[in-house]
Scaffold this active site. Structure first.
Site, PDB file in Angstrom:
ATOM      1  CG  HIS A  18      74.715  80.549  14.527  1.00 32.85           C
ATOM      2  ND1 HIS A  18      75.467  79.763  15.790  1.00 32.85           N
ATOM      3  CD2 HIS A  18      73.541  80.030  14.424  1.00 32.85           C
ATOM      4  CE1 HIS A  18      75.574  78.628  15.506  1.00 32.85           C
ATOM      5  NE2 HIS A  18      74.251  78.206  14.582  1.00 32.85           N
ATOM      6  CE  LYS A  42      71.342  68.973  18.612  1.00 32.58           C
ATOM      7  NZ  LYS A  42      70.800  69.682  17.706  1.00 32.58           N
ATOM      8  NE  ARG A  91      72.638  76.111   7.589  1.00 29.76           N
ATOM      9  CZ  ARG A  91      73.718  75.453   8.427  1.00 29.76           C
ATOM     10  NH1 ARG A  91      74.756  75.619   9.160  1.00 29.76           N
ATOM     11  NH2 ARG A  91      72.090  74.976   9.096  1.00 29.76           N
ATOM     12  CB  SER A 129      77.273  74.191  15.595  1.00 30.63           C
ATOM     13  OG  SER A 129      76.427  75.682  15.807  1.00 30.63           O
TER      14      SER A 129
HETATM   15  P1  ADP Z   1      69.843  73.738  15.724  1.00 31.97           P
HETATM   16  O1  ADP Z   1      69.827  73.206  16.671  1.00 31.97           O
HETATM   17  O2  ADP Z   1      67.812  73.969  15.446  1.00 31.97           O
HETATM   18  O3  ADP Z   1      69.981  73.532  13.578  1.00 31.97           O
HETATM   19  P2  ADP Z   1      71.539  75.508  15.257  1.00 31.97           P
HETATM   20  O4  ADP Z   1      72.393  76.380  16.191  1.00 31.97           O
HETATM   21  O5  ADP Z   1      72.466  74.997  14.266  1.00 31.97           O
HETATM   22  O6  ADP Z   1      70.469  75.050  15.151  1.00 31.97           O
HETATM   23  O7  ADP Z   1      70.765  76.835  14.164  1.00 31.97           O
HETATM   24  C1  ADP Z   1      70.358  77.628  14.555  1.00 31.97           C
HETATM   25  C2  ADP Z   1      69.843  78.422  13.060  1.00 31.97           C
HETATM   26  O8  ADP Z   1      70.754  79.033  12.736  1.00 31.97           O
HETATM   27  C3  ADP Z   1      68.777  78.052  12.576  1.00 31.97           C
HETATM   28  O9  ADP Z   1      68.119  78.431  12.078  1.00 31.97           O
HETATM   29  C4  ADP Z   1      70.333  77.580  11.071  1.00 31.97           C
HETATM   30  O10 ADP Z   1      69.531  77.546   9.415  1.00 31.97           O
HETATM   31  C5  ADP Z   1      71.146  79.021  11.222  1.00 31.97           C
HETATM   32  N1  ADP Z   1      72.496  78.599  10.534  1.00 31.97           N
HETATM   33  C6  ADP Z   1      73.151  77.825  11.161  1.00 31.97           C
HETATM   34  N2  ADP Z   1      74.630  78.136  10.552  1.00 31.97           N
HETATM   35  C7  ADP Z   1      74.252  79.399  10.074  1.00 31.97           C
HETATM   36  C8  ADP Z   1      75.351  79.818   8.884  1.00 31.97           C
HETATM   37  N3  ADP Z   1      76.434  79.435   8.708  1.00 31.97           N
HETATM   38  N4  ADP Z   1      74.647  80.948   8.108  1.00 31.97           N
HETATM   39  C9  ADP Z   1      73.533  80.992   8.617  1.00 31.97           C
HETATM   40  N5  ADP Z   1      72.768  80.581   9.488  1.00 31.97           N
HETATM   41  C10 ADP Z   1      72.343  80.068   9.806  1.00 31.97           C
END
Ligand code: ADP
Length: 153
Positions: A18, A42, A91, A129
């Site tokens: 992120h 969630k 990703r 995450s």
């Molecule tokens: P959500 O609750 O929408 O799944 P996340 O917090 O997991 O939210 O992700 C928010 C954004 O960050 C999404 O666009 C996701 O694709 C991006 N993201 C998550 N992990 C990575 C990563 N390792 N590298 C790049 N982008 C990421």
């Protein structure tokens, strides 16, 4: 008109993946709002206050970044805050399919908002995450996967 983007997500917890997307997006926008979306159904692993605190700490020295929270639709958050860009990271092909539906549904609801995708940096392609939470639950070390302030906690 200022180019304002929102980077919406759960950030449960925020990872280096992120962080990388947010920093790489900075040259593209006048302001990036990192917004933690409350998803009623969630249950989060980390409390909202903690997730906000981590993000504030990581980007404390970056005047173009704001941290916020919202509930409801991302497009409604955009309308309330004059945001015209939604930033997302990609990703995998699975991410693409998921993001395509959401991005296109958002486009039908609010045509003036563009979703902008940045390809994930190769070193973070497998980082999520949910995997970080699994490692924490099982007592593993996540230092290399999360920003420093998060690892210390
Ligand atoms: P959500 O609750 O929408 O799944 P996340 O917090 O997991 O939210 O992700 C928010 C954004 O960050 C999404 O666009 C996701 O694709 C991006 N993201 C998550 N992990 C990575 C990563 N390792 N590298 C790049 N982008 C990421």
């Amino acid at each position: 008109m200022d180019r304002i983007a929102v980077f919406p997500g759960s950030f449960d917890p925020v990872t280096r993946g992120h962080e990388s997307i947010i920093r790489r997006a900075l040259p593209l926008f006048d302001k990036v709002i990192v917004a933690i979306g409350g998803n009623g159904e969630k249950k989060s692993f980390f409390p909202l206050e903690k997730r906000v605190e981590w993000l504030r700490e990581i980007f404390a020295n970056q005047p173009k970044i704001e941290i916020d929270t919202y509930s409801g639709l991302t497009v409604d958050f955009c309308k309330r805050n004059n945001i015209t860009f939604i930033l997302r990271g990609l990703r995998t092909a699975a991410d693409f399919e998921f993001e395509r539906s959401i991005g296109q549904m958002n486009k039908l609801m609010v045509p003036g908002i563009e979703t902008i995708f940045l390809l994930c940096a190769p070193e973070y392609a497998s980082l999520s995450s949910s995997i970080v939470r699994d490692i924490i639950r099982n007592g593993g070390d996540v230092k290399q996967f999360v920003p420093e302030g998060v690892a210390e906690d």
